[in-house]
Design a protein around this motif. Structure first.
Motif, PDB file in Angstrom:
ATOM      1  N   ALA A   4       0.840  -1.195   0.000  1.00  0.00           N
ATOM      2  CA  ALA A   4       0.000   0.000   0.000  1.00  0.00           C
ATOM      3  C   ALA A   4       0.877   1.247   0.000  1.00  0.00           C
ATOM      4  CB  ALA A   4      -0.914  -0.002   1.218  1.00  0.00           C
ATOM      5  N   CYS A  20      -2.773   0.121  -3.888  1.00  0.00           N
ATOM      6  CA  CYS A  20      -2.348  -1.183  -3.393  1.00  0.00           C
ATOM      7  C   CYS A  20      -1.799  -1.953  -4.588  1.00  0.00           C
ATOM      8  CB  CYS A  20      -3.524  -1.912  -2.758  1.00  0.00           C
ATOM      9  SG  CYS A  20      -3.168  -3.597  -2.216  1.00  0.00           S
ATOM     10  N   VAL A  32      -9.884  -7.486  -3.594  1.00  0.00           N
ATOM     11  CA  VAL A  32      -9.121  -6.618  -2.691  1.00  0.00           C
ATOM     12  C   VAL A  32     -10.078  -5.840  -1.803  1.00  0.00           C
ATOM     13  CG1 VAL A  32      -7.516  -4.694  -2.516  1.00  0.00           C
ATOM     14  CG2 VAL A  32      -7.200  -6.428  -4.297  1.00  0.00           C
ATOM     15  N   TRP A  34     -10.353  -3.275   1.824  1.00  0.00           N
ATOM     16  CA  TRP A  34      -9.613  -2.238   2.537  1.00  0.00           C
ATOM     17  C   TRP A  34     -10.046  -2.193   4.002  1.00  0.00           C
ATOM     18  CZ3 TRP A  34      -5.713   0.545   0.244  1.00  0.00           C
ATOM     19  CH2 TRP A  34      -5.621   0.444  -1.144  1.00  0.00           C
ATOM     20  N   ILE A  68     -13.815   2.412  -4.057  1.00  0.00           N
ATOM     21  CA  ILE A  68     -12.743   1.503  -4.420  1.00  0.00           C
ATOM     22  C   ILE A  68     -12.789   1.210  -5.921  1.00  0.00           C
ATOM     23  CG2 ILE A  68     -12.665   0.470  -2.132  1.00  0.00           C
ATOM     24  CD1 ILE A  68     -14.093  -1.978  -3.296  1.00  0.00           C
ATOM     25  N   ARG A  70     -10.053  -0.750  -9.252  1.00  0.00           N
ATOM     26  CA  ARG A  70      -8.848  -1.521  -9.525  1.00  0.00           C
ATOM     27  C   ARG A  70      -8.497  -1.437 -10.992  1.00  0.00           C
ATOM     28  NH1 ARG A  70      -9.676  -7.319  -7.572  1.00  0.00           N
ATOM     29  NH2 ARG A  70      -7.802  -7.771  -8.780  1.00  0.00           N
ATOM     30  N   LEU A  79      -8.090   3.056  -3.335  1.00  0.00           N
ATOM     31  CA  LEU A  79      -9.105   3.537  -2.406  1.00  0.00           C
ATOM     32  C   LEU A  79      -9.100   5.051  -2.527  1.00  0.00           C
ATOM     33  CD1 LEU A  79     -11.130   3.099  -0.067  1.00  0.00           C
ATOM     34  CD2 LEU A  79      -9.182   3.356   1.507  1.00  0.00           C
ATOM     35  N   CYS A  94      -4.591  -2.730   2.621  1.00  0.00           N
ATOM     36  CA  CYS A  94      -5.303  -3.496   1.618  1.00  0.00           C
ATOM     37  C   CYS A  94      -5.061  -4.972   1.905  1.00  0.00           C
ATOM     38  CB  CYS A  94      -4.849  -3.140   0.209  1.00  0.00           C
ATOM     39  SG  CYS A  94      -3.087  -3.362  -0.126  1.00  0.00           S
TER      40      CYS A  94
END
Length: 121
Positions: A4, A20, A32, A34, A68, A70, A79, A94
């Motif tokens: 992170a 992350c 993933v 948090w 969030i 990715r 995040l 994470c």
């Protein structure tokens, strides 16, 4: 392995994005989540993908302010934290699991080292 980064010192009302990064090439197979841990408090859930595709679980304390996301091509999860408050001050972690909809820390197999977020009033 998760790492992170992106924490720092911000003022109340500011935004910050924590990243992350995963070294695992199979990152896309993992979910993933948090978590955060404030001084003197237990680690608490922040956000994670829901069992319902396209939906996300959020702690009530961050709902409407945190998001969030990715990027599997970059093996990175994010995040996004908006409208930060002093109560958001914590070490943010994470964590990865193979199962969606998980909000307990013991349901995650892999953890990053955490990044400090400090929000001044």
């Amino acid at each position: 392995q998760l790492q992170a980064s992106g924490g720092g010192l911000v003022q109340a009302g500011d935004s910050l994005r924590v990243s992350c990064a995963a070294s695992e090439r199979t990152f896309s197979r993992y979910v993933v989540g948090w978590f955060r841990q404030a001084p003197g408090k237990e680690r608490e859930f922040v956000a994670a993908p829901s069992v319902f595709a396209g939906s996300t679980l959020y702690a009530d304390s961050v709902k409407g302010r945190f998001t969030i996301s990715r990027d599997n091509a970059k093996n990175t999860a994010y995040l996004q934290m908006n409208s930060l408050k002093p109560d958001d001050t914590a070490v943010y972690y994470c964590a990865a699991t193979t199962r969606v909809g998980r909000s307990r820390s013991d349901e995650y197999e892999y953890w990053g080292q955490g990044t400090q977020v400090t929000v001044s009033s």
